[in-house]
Design an enzyme around this catalytic site. Sequence first.
Site, mmCIF file in Angstrom:
data_model
loop_
_atom_site.group_PDB
_atom_site.id
_atom_site.type_symbol
_atom_site.label_atom_id
_atom_site.label_comp_id
_atom_site.label_asym_id
_atom_site.label_seq_id
_atom_site.Cartn_x
_atom_site.Cartn_y
_atom_site.Cartn_z
ATOM 1 N N PHE A 125 0.872 -1.160 0.000
ATOM 2 C CA PHE A 125 0.000 0.000 0.000
ATOM 3 C C PHE A 125 0.914 1.216 0.000
ATOM 4 O O PHE A 125 2.095 1.125 0.377
ATOM 5 C CB PHE A 125 -0.907 0.001 1.243
ATOM 6 C CG PHE A 125 -2.301 -0.502 0.982
ATOM 7 C CD1 PHE A 125 -2.560 -1.409 -0.031
ATOM 8 C CD2 PHE A 125 -3.360 -0.073 1.769
ATOM 9 C CE1 PHE A 125 -3.844 -1.887 -0.257
ATOM 10 C CE2 PHE A 125 -4.647 -0.544 1.553
ATOM 11 C CZ PHE A 125 -4.892 -1.448 0.537
ATOM 12 N N ARG A 389 -3.494 9.061 8.060
ATOM 13 C CA ARG A 389 -3.536 7.634 8.397
ATOM 14 C C ARG A 389 -2.854 6.802 7.329
ATOM 15 O O ARG A 389 -3.112 6.947 6.147
ATOM 16 C CB ARG A 389 -4.986 7.171 8.566
ATOM 17 C CG ARG A 389 -5.116 5.683 8.852
ATOM 18 C CD ARG A 389 -6.552 5.326 9.176
ATOM 19 N NE ARG A 389 -7.453 5.511 8.053
ATOM 20 C CZ ARG A 389 -7.690 4.576 7.116
ATOM 21 N NH1 ARG A 389 -7.075 3.403 7.172
ATOM 22 N NH2 ARG A 389 -8.537 4.812 6.141
#
Length: 582
Positions: A125, A389
């Site tokens: 990611f 985040r």
Amino acid sequence: MNLNTNPERLLSTTVLVIGTGGAGLRASIELAQQGVQVLAVGKRRKHDAHTSLAAGGINAALGTMDPEDSWQQHAADTLRESYFLADPSIVETVARNAARGIEDLEQWGMPFAREEDGRISQRFFGAHKYRRTAYAGDYTGLEIQRTLMRRAAELNVPIIDTVYITRLLVADGTIFGAYGFDIVDGTPVQIHADAVILAAGGHTRIWRHTSSRRDENTGDSFRLAALAGARIRDAELVQFHPSGLVEPDDAAGTLVSEAARGEGGILTNALGERFMERYDPERMELSTRDRVALAAFTEVAEGRGTQKGGVYLDVSHLPRETIMEKLPRVYRTLIDLQMLDITTTKIEIAPTAHYSMGGVWVAPEDHGTGVNGLYAIGEASSGLHGANRLGGNSLIELLVYGRITGEHVARYVHSRTHIVRDSAAVGIARGEMQSLLSERGTESARRLQRELRNLMTEHAGVVRTEQGLEQGLAKLTALEERAQLVTAHPDIAGFDDLAHAYDLLGSLLAARATLECALERRETRGAHNRADFPTADPSLRGNFVWSTDEGARFESLPLAPDSFRALAEANADDSVAGKLVE
């Protein structure tokens, strides 16, 4: 129909868990395994909790794909992506215990994607140095929710998913339970408990475009905690996802997965320009969430957006087979909501409020709130994410602190020998509910909620200014006064209108905390963009903590330990080769 026609229901449990998503379920499971009586309550169906919407994956440095990965590197990536506003102790706890969280899910039957030799598959990611995101197709959150529901059922954890908690009950600074009502029949519910774990989500529903559904993340956790004497940290730090649908109105903000960009989707403005060339020419559409959201906002603000205030995401150039295999959820969502075929037609999107990186202030060791007997976990809490985040961290946070907080709460309740209950606290909660059901005026909670969402979108959206925030606060004060004239009208379908009134109260408090903290954070850092303060201020490397008594106050943060501080401060690898976006 009048609430007073139903006698008050009295329940008693050792630990009350408010929220039946992943965080609440994991804590309930731990308590049940420790032999502690627990009751979990929620205001929406347990099978349809917000956790079930999480698509991408869950992080842990398992090293199944990249053996050189470590918890220290996971912690470093998390701290760096937080723009150094995360609590280093919370970061370390999550990174160190992440593998245990995955093991627990495995043991309970979680269907992780696996390699041919049986290893759990892990993928990149954005902003991760190594492949550490485990997944189950694009339904990771749903599978986690199902796994936890099965385990809770095995342990006979009682779950009531029609109870709306309106107040926490406090005597002498110590929790002794909670008050609420049954959404179906309006029965008032008083719950006695030796401890309460708050797992009721964040506050992203207070923006017009949000990936949250209409009755979730309305700021319930903020209000419950603040009125009980706890504090709110980082309220201004909200992650705006770049790609939310612009229409239909009742689904505005519904997420278009970042996998659409990861698979080769391109972003264009109303002029047909591929605008990411202006903002991140190397990474283009694979840039981080905060940068892509800011880019889209800027295109619209400068007059290059669509008539409806959006930009376009186009995957129609991709092979139809690729779309059907890799983006089935996106394809089906657009057909369902707009009768739009993404294999031939581009999607109109705009930034959408996606995740509350702030929440209730909690201590790193147990997620205690500073109010005796009150704990907060999941998106209701704060400290892990800072100003941005790291993708895949929210789900592992649920597993780690659900277990750890459950363990601490079990010890806490075993140590209690004396319980004090205060009838006055119950009276305040009861009186508030009765007042909302009596004729106070003609204001509608739904109308005021819409006005609040418009206010927050206009004055505290992706880009903020001092003037805009002050205007927002003035409008908020007017809404707070009008909220005193809201009357809830139950009908044959149930007490949803009373729930909407309490949703409004939570949203108003969350909005005030957000606006006041955003006003004080006079810098641009991560997801918090101040047009009048466009750079980061080193003196603001810390948190704004808000309370009903003192408003926003700044608290500095300790440095991270040597074990991962140097890694976090090292130059990050911004290469997008082979990586999905956040």
